[in-house]
Motif scaffolding. Structure first.
Motif, PDB file in Angstrom:
ATOM      1  N   LEU A 304       1.699   7.595   1.954  1.00  0.00           N
ATOM      2  CA  LEU A 304       1.578   7.071   3.319  1.00  0.00           C
ATOM      3  C   LEU A 304       1.486   8.209   4.329  1.00  0.00           C
ATOM      4  O   LEU A 304       0.687   8.150   5.275  1.00  0.00           O
ATOM      5  N   SER A 307      -1.943   9.709   4.083  1.00  0.00           N
ATOM      6  CA  SER A 307      -2.921   8.792   4.667  1.00  0.00           C
ATOM      7  C   SER A 307      -2.945   8.917   6.180  1.00  0.00           C
ATOM      8  O   SER A 307      -4.019   8.946   6.802  1.00  0.00           O
ATOM      9  N   THR A 374      -4.916   2.475   1.101  1.00  0.00           N
ATOM     10  CA  THR A 374      -4.498   2.419   2.505  1.00  0.00           C
ATOM     11  C   THR A 374      -5.703   2.453   3.431  1.00  0.00           C
ATOM     12  O   THR A 374      -5.777   1.688   4.404  1.00  0.00           O
ATOM     13  N   SER A 375      -6.648   3.347   3.150  1.00  0.00           N
ATOM     14  CA  SER A 375      -7.848   3.466   3.978  1.00  0.00           C
ATOM     15  C   SER A 375      -8.662   2.174   3.964  1.00  0.00           C
ATOM     16  O   SER A 375      -9.089   1.684   5.017  1.00  0.00           O
ATOM     17  N   ILE A 378      -6.537  -0.598   5.914  1.00  0.00           N
ATOM     18  CA  ILE A 378      -6.381  -0.401   7.360  1.00  0.00           C
ATOM     19  C   ILE A 378      -7.728  -0.230   8.045  1.00  0.00           C
ATOM     20  O   ILE A 378      -8.048  -0.938   9.006  1.00  0.00           O
TER      21      ILE A 378
END
Length: 502
Positions: A304, A307, A374-375, A378
């Protein structure tokens, strides 16, 4: 049940579940590729235990094959007219931007992941580029302004050589400390030059072959086109060039060629095949990860943090520095910074250190996977909303849900044109009989807001109409010039005055 039967059943299940997830992705506001990955994770040994899969080499091979098809489909759908004005910023983002992003991420990885400098550089190289599969999937059908969308698509289609070179170079330096950095730079130049040249050559060759060859079945033409994509990659890679770059260049040439036999069939087949390979690739990559290793506090916290550094620091700095004095507004730079989607390419690249048995490769793979997840989650779910907030959305794209194809056109001296009428077109408001179409031209159908309008001489052309025009191939350019004529400024003013309420 035999192993073959089980494999067929699983393949069918993956495809059906993958197709159904695309239906739910828009409702949930989550990119479909995230759901594809989740399907793989759920099917894997740590959750349902249906499949145990840890073959990084097979995953890498499937990933590269899928990327060839996805880049080919993205390339043939790319308009050269929209890409040409943004070549400079796209190439700058694909080279300088990737270097800057990789450098900043490598610096952060050194301290956050507590690994050596070369391992940190390797990590930065793996996540430094945007991903064509993710960008094409998220932007498809969206109404992002053409200049920005074209920049992102061209960047993602051309930045793989830099990411691949940096990754391979870092592994080479790790495994062989005597390796020369200058030889790495020379290799990069060779990859780019050979990739560009062979992309141009194979693209021109494919156009000629598609038009000259006389196949017995129309269904063979799309297969022939896909075969050229695979041949382009294989031949370019054999000659030490960038195969992915060559495929993208060749696809742009094929897609923008004036006349190609069975063009609509090639486009539709490639689109369906690209979806199938995208589903397969992301499901396989989901299978490759083990949740028991990925979703630990150590990986989650480090992933995280990496990221956030990548999304909020490294990518914005890279975008601003690599596009200085290139005419982008503040809002456009903000959007380009946020739209640096990660996807299959970083995960595929993360298999390279696994196969090379680099120390700490499992940690690198798991953190890379989390960064990509995550990319996608989000970036992918907020990109359209951000474009609207920044005023970077254009007119809503209206892709007609229909198909009009004459199978005999490939062997006949004829072409079926599909053209969407824009508001500033000179023929808007005119009847078909008043439009000076070349002799022998026939408007076969008009699609208006998903409704078929049977054309007659008195049919009035409206903005947003999709015209299907049958004509001889030698008249194609004349018709395009006629359709692309714009209204004179005084005509637009007169219409606005007439539209004003009294």
């Amino acid at each position: 049940m035999t192993v073959t039967d089980s494999f067929v059943l699983l393949a069918a299940t993956f495809l059906i579940v993958g197709v159904l997830t695309t239906k739910f992705s828009s409702r949930l506001g989550v990119p479909s590729l995230v759901l594809f990955i989740m399907v793989g994770i759920i099917m894997g040994s740590d959750v349902l235990g249906i499949i145990y899969f840890d073959n990084a080499q097979l995953a890498q091979m499937i990933g590269i094959l899928a990327l060839i098809i996805i880049l080919f489909e993205g390339g043939i759908q790319t308009s050269w007219k929209s890409v040409k004005p943004v070549i400079a910023p796209s190439l700058s983002l694909a080279t300088i931007g990737v270097l800057i992003t990789s450098g900043i991420v490598a610096l952060a990885a050194k301290f956050i992941l507590d690994i050596g400098w070369l391992e940190s550089i390797l990590f930065g190289a793996i996540v430094g580029s945007t991903d064509a599969a993710a960008v094409f999937a998220v932007l498809k059908g969206q109404n992002i302004k053409p200049r920005i969308a074209a920049t992102l698509e061209a960047e993602s289609g051309s930045n793989d050589p830099m990411a691949v070179l940096l990754t391979i170079s870092a592994i080479e330096l790790l495994m062989n400390p005597e390796a020369s950095i200058m030889s790495m730079i020379g290799l990069f130049i060779v990859q780019i030059v050979v990739g560009l040249l062979l992309g141009l050559v194979f693209g021109k060759l494919a156009v000629t072959a598609l038009n000259k060859i006389n196949l017995d079945s129309s269904g063979l033409y799309p297969v022939f086109a896909i075969a050229f994509a695979l041949l382009t990659y294989g031949a370019t890679a054999f000659l030490k060039g960038s195969g992915l770059l060559a495929v993208y260049i060749a696809a742009i040439i094929i897609g923008n060629a004036e006349n190609i036999a069975y063009k609509h069939s090639i486009f539709r087949f490639s689109e369906g095949f690209a979806w199938m390979m995208q589903i397969l690739m992301f499901v396989i990559l989901g299978l490759l990860v083990f949740p028991s290793q990925l979703f630990t506090w150590d990986i989650l916290s480090k992933g995280l943090l990496m990221s956030m550094i990548l999304m909020l620091i490294a990518r914005p700095i890279a975008v601003y520095l690599s596009t200085i004095k290139m005419g982008f507004s503040k809002n456009e730079l903000v959007f380009l910074s946020w739209a640096g989607l990660k996807g299959a390419v970083p995960i595929v690249l993360a298999t390279y250190p696994l196969l090379a048995h680099v120390e700490g490769s499992s940690l690198i793979f798991n953190v890379v996977f989390f960064v990509v997840l995550t990319s996608c989650l989000i970036h992918g779910s907020t990109i359209t909303m951000l474009a609207q907030k920044l005023g970077l959305t254009g007119p809503k794209k209206t892709t007609p849900m229909h198909s009009l194809e004459l199978v005999s056109l490939g062997k006949a001296d004829a072409e079926m044109l599909e053209y969407e009428m824009e508001e500033d077109s000179a023929i808007i408001g005119k009847t078909l009989q008043d439009i000076p179409f070349p002799k022998g031209t026939l408007v076969n159908a008009i699609i208006r807001t998903d409704t078929l309008v049977t054309p007659t001489g008195n049919t009035i052309i409206e903005a947003g109409d999709f015209l299907y025009i049958l004509t001889s191939r030698k008249r194609v350019n004349d018709i395009k010039k006629l359709l692309e004529q714009k209204k004179e400024p005084e005509e637009i003013v007169e219409e606005e005055v007439e539209a004003e309420p009294v």
